[in-house]
Motif scaffolding. Structure first.
Motif, PDB file in Angstrom:
ATOM      1  N   VAL A  43      22.708  78.684  74.521  1.00  0.00           N
ATOM      2  CA  VAL A  43      21.956  79.352  75.675  1.00  0.00           C
ATOM      3  C   VAL A  43      20.717  79.861  75.000  1.00  0.00           C
ATOM      4  CG1 VAL A  43      22.124  81.447  77.915  1.00  0.00           C
ATOM      5  CG2 VAL A  43      23.923  79.550  76.691  1.00  0.00           C
ATOM      6  N   HIS A  44      19.569  79.619  76.308  1.00  0.00           N
ATOM      7  CA  HIS A  44      18.181  80.076  75.775  1.00  0.00           C
ATOM      8  C   HIS A  44      17.719  80.772  77.456  1.00  0.00           C
ATOM      9  CE1 HIS A  44      18.551  77.292  72.659  1.00  0.00           C
ATOM     10  NE2 HIS A  44      19.024  76.680  73.568  1.00  0.00           N
ATOM     11  N   LYS A  45      17.489  82.008  76.531  1.00  0.00           N
ATOM     12  CA  LYS A  45      16.802  82.261  78.011  1.00  0.00           C
ATOM     13  C   LYS A  45      15.166  82.471  78.561  1.00  0.00           C
ATOM     14  CE  LYS A  45      18.879  87.110  76.360  1.00  0.00           C
ATOM     15  NZ  LYS A  45      19.076  88.483  75.982  1.00  0.00           N
ATOM     16  N   PHE A  46      15.500  81.965  79.660  1.00  0.00           N
ATOM     17  CA  PHE A  46      13.640  81.435  80.606  1.00  0.00           C
ATOM     18  C   PHE A  46      12.458  82.130  79.790  1.00  0.00           C
ATOM     19  CE2 PHE A  46      10.477  80.509  83.260  1.00  0.00           C
ATOM     20  CZ  PHE A  46      10.451  79.130  83.478  1.00  0.00           C
ATOM     21  N   ILE A  47      12.884  83.556  79.599  1.00  0.00           N
ATOM     22  CA  ILE A  47      11.726  85.126  79.577  1.00  0.00           C
ATOM     23  C   ILE A  47      11.447  84.427  78.095  1.00  0.00           C
ATOM     24  CG2 ILE A  47      13.489  86.353  78.969  1.00  0.00           C
ATOM     25  CD1 ILE A  47      11.534  88.523  80.385  1.00  0.00           C
ATOM     26  N   ASP A  48      12.237  84.092  77.549  1.00  0.00           N
ATOM     27  CA  ASP A  48      11.720  83.639  76.003  1.00  0.00           C
ATOM     28  C   ASP A  48      11.120  82.913  75.751  1.00  0.00           C
ATOM     29  OD1 ASP A  48      13.473  86.034  75.396  1.00  0.00           O
ATOM     30  OD2 ASP A  48      15.137  85.332  74.616  1.00  0.00           O
ATOM     31  N   LEU A  49      11.355  81.838  76.440  1.00  0.00           N
ATOM     32  CA  LEU A  49      10.731  80.258  76.486  1.00  0.00           C
ATOM     33  C   LEU A  49       8.753  80.413  77.805  1.00  0.00           C
ATOM     34  CD1 LEU A  49      13.568  78.984  76.085  1.00  0.00           C
ATOM     35  CD2 LEU A  49      12.950  77.170  77.569  1.00  0.00           C
ATOM     36  N   GLU A  50       8.671  81.219  77.997  1.00  0.00           N
ATOM     37  CA  GLU A  50       7.637  81.542  78.334  1.00  0.00           C
ATOM     38  C   GLU A  50       6.722  82.689  77.910  1.00  0.00           C
ATOM     39  OE1 GLU A  50       7.054  82.857  83.057  1.00  0.00           O
ATOM     40  OE2 GLU A  50       8.290  83.351  82.789  1.00  0.00           O
ATOM     41  N   ASP A  51       7.939  83.438  76.651  1.00  0.00           N
ATOM     42  CA  ASP A  51       6.721  83.584  76.222  1.00  0.00           C
ATOM     43  C   ASP A  51       6.217  83.074  74.718  1.00  0.00           C
ATOM     44  OD1 ASP A  51       7.530  86.696  76.918  1.00  0.00           O
ATOM     45  OD2 ASP A  51       8.711  87.058  75.736  1.00  0.00           O
ATOM     46  N   MET A  52       7.357  81.921  74.250  1.00  0.00           N
ATOM     47  CA  MET A  52       6.503  81.038  73.243  1.00  0.00           C
ATOM     48  C   MET A  52       5.861  80.702  74.158  1.00  0.00           C
ATOM     49  SD  MET A  52      10.470  80.075  71.752  1.00  0.00           S
ATOM     50  CE  MET A  52       9.808  78.922  71.310  1.00  0.00           C
ATOM     51  N   ALA A  53       5.029  80.524  75.360  1.00  0.00           N
ATOM     52  CA  ALA A  53       4.588  78.767  75.773  1.00  0.00           C
ATOM     53  C   ALA A  53       3.364  79.792  75.764  1.00  0.00           C
ATOM     54  CB  ALA A  53       4.731  78.812  77.112  1.00  0.00           C
ATOM     55  N   LYS A  54       3.440  81.621  75.662  1.00  0.00           N
ATOM     56  CA  LYS A  54       1.963  82.080  75.641  1.00  0.00           C
ATOM     57  C   LYS A  54       0.831  81.534  74.285  1.00  0.00           C
ATOM     58  CE  LYS A  54       3.867  86.012  78.728  1.00  0.00           C
ATOM     59  NZ  LYS A  54       4.027  87.085  79.326  1.00  0.00           N
ATOM     60  N   ARG A  55       2.127  81.865  73.686  1.00  0.00           N
ATOM     61  CA  ARG A  55       1.233  80.990  72.155  1.00  0.00           C
ATOM     62  C   ARG A  55       0.776  79.412  72.474  1.00  0.00           C
ATOM     63  NH1 ARG A  55       5.382  84.784  70.873  1.00  0.00           N
ATOM     64  NH2 ARG A  55       6.904  82.278  69.969  1.00  0.00           N
ATOM     65  N   THR A  56       0.937  78.757  72.899  1.00  0.00           N
ATOM     66  CA  THR A  56       0.473  77.824  73.199  1.00  0.00           C
ATOM     67  C   THR A  56      -1.336  77.507  73.117  1.00  0.00           C
ATOM     68  OG1 THR A  56       2.100  76.531  74.684  1.00  0.00           O
ATOM     69  CG2 THR A  56       0.088  75.380  74.303  1.00  0.00           C
ATOM     70  N   ASP A  57      -2.183  76.500  72.253  1.00  0.00           N
ATOM     71  CA  ASP A  57      -3.112  76.520  72.383  1.00  0.00           C
ATOM     72  C   ASP A  57      -3.385  75.834  73.045  1.00  0.00           C
ATOM     73  OD1 ASP A  57      -3.033  74.126  70.724  1.00  0.00           O
ATOM     74  OD2 ASP A  57      -3.273  75.593  69.015  1.00  0.00           O
ATOM     75  N   GLN A  58      -5.133  75.490  73.352  1.00  0.00           N
ATOM     76  CA  GLN A  58      -6.041  74.499  73.865  1.00  0.00           C
ATOM     77  C   GLN A  58      -5.514  72.647  73.547  1.00  0.00           C
ATOM     78  OE1 GLN A  58      -7.716  75.097  77.054  1.00  0.00           O
ATOM     79  NE2 GLN A  58      -7.507  72.885  77.424  1.00  0.00           N
ATOM     80  N   GLU A  59      -5.414  72.782  72.156  1.00  0.00           N
ATOM     81  CA  GLU A  59      -5.339  71.648  71.732  1.00  0.00           C
ATOM     82  C   GLU A  59      -3.529  70.990  72.338  1.00  0.00           C
ATOM     83  OE1 GLU A  59      -4.268  69.042  67.413  1.00  0.00           O
ATOM     84  OE2 GLU A  59      -4.835  71.474  67.832  1.00  0.00           O
ATOM     85  N   GLY A  60      -2.539  71.819  72.181  1.00  0.00           N
ATOM     86  CA  GLY A  60      -1.237  71.882  72.766  1.00  0.00           C
ATOM     87  C   GLY A  60      -1.652  71.459  74.363  1.00  0.00           C
ATOM     88  N   ARG A  61      -2.513  72.482  75.166  1.00  0.00           N
ATOM     89  CA  ARG A  61      -2.711  71.889  76.447  1.00  0.00           C
ATOM     90  C   ARG A  61      -2.887  70.675  76.293  1.00  0.00           C
ATOM     91  NH1 ARG A  61      -3.414  77.793  76.677  1.00  0.00           N
ATOM     92  NH2 ARG A  61      -5.560  77.123  76.356  1.00  0.00           N
TER      93      ARG A  61
END
Length: 662
Positions: free
Chosen positions: A172-190
């Motif tokens: 089980v994973h929390k969506f809020i944790d996924l969003e926190d991880m997503a904030k660290r995505t850089d331009q190359e990842g996008r």
């Protein structure tokens, strides 16, 4: 004149916007064109609406997609999405689509058996759940979903649920944790996500929506990107009054195809979504704060809204109630005259509009001044209940009550009837806010073709189309028709013929101007012992015109007569009892009172009689009063349509009691 029309059509087509081949690219296009327009409005922890613009939402979609890619989601995956409408739903949907995956959605009203069947049938390894209550529906019998290994919850679960899931082999994973991880995505990842988006073709599956199971085991309808894009391309041609930056209030289950299609069409229109709930008390409060331009609902929602207006005016009594009744009479008469004068009457045979024009002219002149006065004094206040900026409301997913449509006409709020089916993603007919016609749903949707063919006992007799005005089974064709039923090519072949025409299963009539009128449902048809065919929905719609009746279900297959299960409006019935001094200890005893029986009997007999066009065999011989309203997931589905096969099981004893002599 013909040449000028042709030139206008060519100019119109030349200025038509070129749409991308898939849905994530449509969101990207809008984020570039209107970055600052609000796309989402949702309530924060304090209950106040917050707004997110297109640019920010698109960026969050790319960031989340990058996290899901690292999570193991890849092209062709099917991912469960069990949730009602909320901001996280849109982000998750587009993030999955950006990776070339497809989601398998369902609402929170679904029962555990349905959710487990859907997730198991599609072999989902990952599923998003709105909360732990939805996850627990799966954990009740986890052996039904052997492939499910990961669950993401929009609302953080308690430790006990996480431990229970872990014991069942589900992380089980929390969506809020996924969003926190997503904030660290850089331009190359996008950038990599955007490269992945380009690989998705128009014919790739975007979602598998399981039908609500009104007739048995749900079937997975495979909807492609192009099924939706085909409708997005023409939505502006129908909703001609929709403007860039409009706000749409979202109240229906987002997993359902109608609300889902409007989500993408809203993006095509460069508009925004505000999330609410399909409860009048919540919805009206949210309307005050948001002041939406558009609201989409099902008939029951709009019926409830109108009934609440009627109850509020009845409580005032005296002169206000008399004024309201007078205003309604004037409003309906004025509407009748206006529609005929303007040629807004559905015509099934060739005849000159001139006679309608003459018929409506004098009444229109005479009724316009009092109608305007009635609107300013009486109806303007009801219109304000829908907000200061309302452009129109849309009704789909069932038959609209005539009185409900008339009420909205009187308060000068365009109510657009909408018709379609999950398998056509869904639009087949939709009213035009500037050209609302009485007696039909609206014109055939621009992205679809339809035809009406001859039938006998619900079985098509010929593929040749009937002339306008002739009743038959409605068939549809076009880019929006589904790819097929998931893992059920046998069922697909039963509804789609070799030429691509899909059998809607609905009886319909086409007008001279290609407008659609639905007259019944082929597979719901009741056949009596005498061989008479009865469309239960037509009888039910008539019965529900009573201010005392909330719901009605007609039964009688293979019987001598038809009978009905009736759910009364509790407040209306108790008010009747108080006004007429009907003695009762509780609500159950009130239902059993002879006065109540006579009241409902009289209502049914007055509404279902020869004066209203009903045959003798369509009269309701017996009825049973039920104490509780139908519940979503029990008797009605998320679209609030009666699930007849379930009702026949739940109320088997009551049904038998009405036919005990047979």
């Amino acid at each position: 004149m013909g040449k000028m029309t042709k030139v206008k059509e060519i100019l119109h087509l030349s200025h038509k916007e070129k749409f991308p081949k898939n849905l994530p690219l449509l969101l990207k296009k809008r984020a570039e064109e209107c970055p600052d327009i609000p796309l989402q409005a949702y309530k924060n922890e304090l209950g106040k609406f917050e707004f997110l613009n297109y640019q920010l939402v698109y960026r969050r979609v790319l960031n989340l997609a990058a996290v899901l890619k690292d999570f193991g989601v890849c092209r062709g995956d099917l991912v469960g999405l069990i949730s009602d409408n909320r901001r996280e739903w849109l982000l998750t949907d587009f993030a999955l689509l950006a990776l070339g995956a497809a989601d398998v959605p369902r609402g929170c009203d679904s029962m555990g058996t349905e959710i487990r069947f859907i997730l198991g049938f599609t072999n989902c390894r990952l599923c998003f759940f709105e909360n732990e209550r939805q996850l627990n529906k799966v954990l009740e019998k986890v052996e039904d979903v052997p492939e499910l290994k990961d669950a993401v919850l929009f609302e953080s679960p308690c430790e006990l649920t996480m431990e229970r899931a872990a014991m069942a082999g589900i992380r089980v994973h929390k969506f809020i944790d996924l969003e926190d991880m997503a904030k660290r995505t850089d331009q190359e990842g996008r950038d990599k996500i955007e490269e992945e988006m380009e690989k998705t073709e128009a014919g790739d599956v975007a979602t598998i929506i399981f039908t609500s199971g009104t007739t048995g085991t749900p079937k997975g309808v495979m909807i492609t990107h192009d099924n939706i894009i085909a409708q997005c391309e023409v939505i502006k041609d129908v909703l001609v009054t929709a403007r860039e930056g409009d706000i749409w209030l979202s109240v229906l289950p987002i997993w359902h195809i109608m609300e889902r299609a409007y989500l993408y069409c809203i993006i095509a229109l460069k508009s925004g979504i505000a999330y609410s709930k399909p409860a009048i008390s919540i919805m009206t409060q949210d309307i005050k704060e948001i002041n939406p331009n558009w609201i989409v609902g099902v008939p029951r929602l709009w019926d409830a809204f109108v009934q609440s207006c009627y109850r509020s005016i009845k409580k005032k009594g005296g002169f206000p109630q008399a004024l309201f009744n007078f205003s309604m009479t004037i409003g309906l008469s004025w509407g009748w005259a206006y529609q005929r004068f303007m040629g807004l009457v559905c015509r099934y045979s060739k005849r000159a509009r001139f006679f309608d024009h003459i018929k409506g002219f004098i009444p229109l002149i005479l009724l316009s001044p009092p109608q305007l006065l009635c609107f300013l004094i009486c109806f303007k206040g009801f219109k304000k209940l829908l907000g200061k900026r309302i452009s129109g409301v849309i009704c789909g997913g069932g038959s609209l009550q005539r009185e409900t449509g008339s009420f909205f006409y009187s308060i000068r709020v365009p109510m657009l009837d909408c018709y379609g089916m999950t398998e056509t993603a869904p639009f087949l007919a939709l009213g035009n806010p500037r050209r609302l016609r009485s007696g039909c749903i609206g014109k055939v949707f621009p992205s679809a073709q339809v035809k009406v063919v001859a039938q006998k006992d619900g079985i098509p007799l010929s593929p040749l189309p009937l002339k306008p005005g002739k009743k038959g089974i409605l068939f549809a064709k076009g880019r929006q028709v589904m790819k097929g039923y998931y893992r059920r090519p046998d069922l697909t072949q039963k509804v789609i013929d070799k030429d691509g025409w899909i059998n809607t299963g609905d009886f319909a009539i086409l007008s001279q101007k290609n407008e659609v009128t639905i007259t019944g449902r082929a597979k719901d048809t009741i056949v009596l012992l005498g061989g008479e065919n009865i469309e239960p929905q037509v009888v039910e719609n008539a019965i529900c015109r009573s201010k005392f009746i909330e719901s009605a279900v007609v039964v009688g297959q293979d019987k001598k007569y038809i009978a009905a299960l009736i759910v009364p409006y509790k407040d209306a019935l108790e008010n009747f009892a108080a006004e007429n001094h009907v003695y009762h200890d509780n609500y159950e005893s009130l239902l059993n009172a002879s006065e109540t029986f006579n009241l409902i009997r009289g209502e049914i007999d007055n509404l279902v009689d020869d004066k209203n066009g009903f045959r003798t065999c369509e009269r309701v011989a017996k009825f049973v009063l039920l104490p509780e309203s139908f519940k979503i997931g029990k008797e009605i589905n998320g679209k609030q349509i009666v699930m007849r096969h379930k009702i026949e099981k739940i109320y088997a004893r009551e049904i038998r009691s009405m036919f005990f002599k047979n």
